[in-house]
Design an enzyme around this catalytic site. Structure first.
Site: not given
Ligand code: NAD
Length: 260
Positions: A142, A155
């Protein structure tokens, strides 16, 4: 030949948001994505969506913090396909509280998913990658791998930690033709972000619109959200690299928020 023809890629957290987009795009370029997620029903529905477009996909129930489930899930993939070429360690959650009030249980829950999850899935996949003398590991970092924000001690700490993990793997994996890199997105409108907008508004005492404009997008060059497509582009860039020239690196995709 498409970029990922005959490649098998495990993508954790691929039932939703960014991970789902990566799985769709990996399949569109000839690869077989393994949708590894806590939510099996949603993982299966993503796999069906991909199969309906004519590609292969495989859904696996996996809590990335559970060593036995990770080992079993990775073993099932290896048994079915005989190889694991790509790991995208993407599963993640967000929990916001001021540091002074941050419940230890929430700290442990968040850091476990991001760090234990990345460690366990990497360790399980490496055996197969080393045996094949090929592997591409991409961690979902991130901007918070480089930058800090209020309310996000767990985080920010976890996302910084992934840089260290990737750098160690870059060094250890080199002799086995395994690379490790980190993609660092800015804010992307996924369920993870939609949930934290009202939570941050409450904690900071401002409106949801102010959270978006004055917190989330404040330091971008153009006030734009990053998209799941933008993030998938960067992940597939590392996942499809044909040499070891890029390893131990991080790539920020954020509309200019945090310039390295
Ligand atoms: P999201 O909530 O849409 O998807 C996350 C997925 O992870 C879900 O399908 C959930 O079921 C799964 N998950 C959660 N805990 C789990 C576990 N213990 N084991 C297996 N699966 C698990 O979130 P997203 O925004 O797509 O985030 C995905 C990644 O991107 C994360 O690591 C997040 O930190 C990172 N990220 C997101 C953003 C943002 O702005 N959305 C920015 C930077 C980084």
């Amino acid at each position: 030949m498409a970029r990922f023809t005959n490649r098998i890629g495990i993508i954790t957290g691929a039932a939703s948001g960014i991970g789902k987009e990566i799985a769709l795009r990996f399949a569109a370029e000839g690869g077989t994505p393994v949708i590894a997620d806590l939510n099996l029903a949603a993982a299966q529905s993503t796999a069906e969506e991909i199969k309906a477009k004519g590609s292969d996909a495989f859904a696996v129930a996996m809590n990335v913090t559970d060593e036995a489930e990770v080992e079993a899930g990775v073993a099932a993939v290896a048994a079915k396909y005989g190889r694991i070429d790509v790991l995208v360690s993407n599963a993640g959650i967000q929990i916001v509280h001021p540091f002074v009030d941050f419940p230890f249980s929430d700290w442990k829950k968040l850091t476990s998913i991001h760090l234990d999850g990345a460690f366990l899935t990497t360790k399980a996949c490496l055996k197969h990658m080393y045996a094949a003398n090929y592997g591409r590991v991409v961690y979902m970092g991130s901007v918070h791998s480089h930058e800090a924000s209020k309310l996000k001690v767990a985080y920010v700490t976890a996302k910084h930690g992934l840089l260290g993990m990737a750098r160690v793997l870059a060094k250890e994996g080199a002799e086995h033709n395994v690379t490790a890199n980190v993609v660092c997105p800015g804010f992307v409108r996924t369920p993870l972000v939609d949930k934290q907008i009202p939570e941050q508004a409450k904690e900071l005492g401002i409106t949801e619109d102010e959270v978006i404009r004055n917190v989330m997008l404040k330091d971008t060059v153009d006030g734009e959200f990053t998209t799941t497509d933008d993030v998938a582009d960067a992940v597939l860039f590392f996942a499809g690299a044909t040499s070891n020239v890029m390893t131990g690196q991080s790539l920020v995709v954020s509309h200019g928020w945090y310039m390295q």
